[in-house]
Design a protein around this motif. Structure first.
Motif, mmCIF file in Angstrom:
data_model
loop_
_atom_site.group_PDB
_atom_site.id
_atom_site.type_symbol
_atom_site.label_atom_id
_atom_site.label_comp_id
_atom_site.label_asym_id
_atom_site.label_seq_id
_atom_site.Cartn_x
_atom_site.Cartn_y
_atom_site.Cartn_z
ATOM 1 N N ALA A 151 -62.940 -58.553 -50.403
ATOM 2 C CA ALA A 151 -63.592 -59.035 -49.116
ATOM 3 C C ALA A 151 -62.548 -60.395 -49.652
ATOM 4 N N VAL A 189 -60.956 -59.429 -45.861
ATOM 5 C CA VAL A 189 -61.541 -59.274 -44.665
ATOM 6 C C VAL A 189 -61.460 -59.864 -43.433
ATOM 7 N N THR A 211 -65.656 -53.133 -47.100
ATOM 8 C CA THR A 211 -65.604 -53.791 -48.352
ATOM 9 C C THR A 211 -65.696 -52.128 -49.283
ATOM 10 N N THR A 239 -67.994 -55.537 -42.151
ATOM 11 C CA THR A 239 -68.193 -56.375 -43.557
ATOM 12 C C THR A 239 -68.316 -55.148 -44.730
#
Length: 418
Positions: A245, A248, A238, A234
């Protein structure tokens, strides 16, 4: 001709799919944290790398819980063990969802992992026994498919929901769904299932095989390589690739689709070309993770590499799991639990080392670098298994178990014809 299990080659009994649904829930809870790390860290007042310990702790709970719970429940009815495991799983999520303390959530994750280890260990045995020796690898692939489907649906949906409800929302959902799963297990697994009584001594004796430990070593390393990267994917997506976000979860879906494809591929090819399949897939995994270091700065290439990471890495899983179960012969329960422990030893070690690398000067490229090294090491046990596997005591034990099952199948066929 149908086998004693009541299936024909290529057709699986419904109980395998019910158990795969259970692995879906447990796969979701293991990996959904990767998509919720920023939310968890902020709410519980810890750093992102510290929050990553929730994945490491779960893996450690699986390492310990799988063999311990498999041994403790060896003489319990399999149906009762599965229902008990789901009940504890539900309770662990309730405790975590109600807590505001990071240590409490950490302990709840470990307890949940103990239950997961018990479910997987017994579930794999029930599934492969129901499927029969001709469909054992495919049944294993379907079971692991529940895990990989969690990455296609469960993890992205949980991550997406967590952005709106907070990280506790997915935990509440998992608690409710695991309670429903216990009801389905109670409905579809016979109360008095046929089960060959195997002593603990026989289970331990099955572990005296070099081939078995090579398969377990490969299971540990391939998952360690993939999860070293996936745990911290993650922030990589990002902060390095520049993916918003909110997008994702879509990349996590790509990983899950790749993992599901890899599991299906391994399940289909594993019986015919086990070593060629695993060696090729492990080498490809190491290459994909290596390419992630220079190419993850672009959102398109980063997404493609995340997909390929799931596709190549998860091709190895059903094959090495089926090989380990085959080497165990007529004493598969402890071996099944150790396979689960092996996967999670890799997850725990890989995620822990990757967390250290993330906090080092390597930064966001540290986890893929760690993953590359671990995945490359997978080739060592696989090549050793390919070179030395065709002979030895392990094959004798495996053949004796398979031959016994075939004889039972043939007897059942003769009986059904009369």
């Amino acid at each position: 001709m149908p086998s004693a299990s009541g299936t024909t080659p290529g057709k699986l009994p419904f109980v395998v799919w019910v158990l795969a649904a259970g692995t879906f829930l447990m796969g979701t809870t293991e990996f959904v944290v990767a998509g919720l790390l920023p939310e968890l860290a902020g709410d519980l007042g810890v750093s992102v790398s510290h929050a990553g310990l929730l994945i490491t702790a779960f893996a450690i709970g699986m390492i310990i819980g799988a063999p311990v719970m498999a041994t403790a429940t060896l003489r319990l009815p399999q149906r009762q063990t599965l229902i008990l495991a789901l009940s504890v799983f539900c309770l662990g999520h309730l405790v975590a969802a109600l807590s505001t303390s990071f240590p409490v959530v950490l302990i709840a994750r470990v307890v949940t992992a103990l239950a997961t280890g018990a479910f997987w260990s017994v579930g794999f045995v029930v599934a492969t026994t129901a499927a029969g020796p001709r469909n054992a690898t495919r049944a294993t692939g379907v079971m692991i498919g529940g895990l990989t489907l969690a990455n296609v649906i469960g993890v992205p949906v949980g991550s997406f929901a967590g952005q709106f409800t907070g990280w506790r929302g997915p935990f509440w959902a998992l608690a409710v769904l695991s309670g429903l799963a216990a009801v389905f297990i109670d409905r579809f697994i016979p109360a008095h299932e046929q089960r060959v009584e195997v002593s603990l001594r026989a289970e331990v004796r099955a572990l005296r095989q070099g081939r078995l430990w090579l398969a377990l070593g490969a299971a540990m390393l391939i998952m360690g390589g993939v999860l070293a990267t996936y745990t911290y994917v993650t922030p990589l997506l990002t902060d390095r690739a520049g993916i918003p976000a909110g997008a994702v979860p879509l990349v996590l879906i790509a990983f899950g689709v790749g993992a599901l494809g890899g599991t299906t591929t391994g399940g289909r090819l594993g019986d015919r070309r086990p070593m060629g399949t695993t060696i090729t897939a492990a080498a490809a995994t190491a290459l994909v993770l290596l390419l992630m270091i220079p190419l993850s700065g672009n959102p398109v290439t980063a997404t493609l590499l995340v997909f390929l990471m799931g596709l190549t890495g998860f091709t190895v899983n059903p094959v090495v799991t089926a090989l380990a179960m085959r080497f165990a012969g007529d004493a598969p329960t402890l071996t099944s639990s150790l396979t689960t422990s092996a996967f999670n030893t890799g997850i725990a070690a890989g995620s822990a080392i990757a967390g250290t690398a993330l906090d080092s000067s390597l930064g966001l490229t540290g986890p893929p670098l760690v993953g590359t090294a671990i995945a490359a090491l997978t080739l060592v046990p696989l090549i050793a298994l390919a070179v030395h596997g065709p002979s030895g005591k392990g094959r004798t034990v495996a053949r004796s178990g398979t031959s016994a099952q075939v004889r039972r199948d043939e007897a059942a066929q003769v009986s059904s014809q009369h």
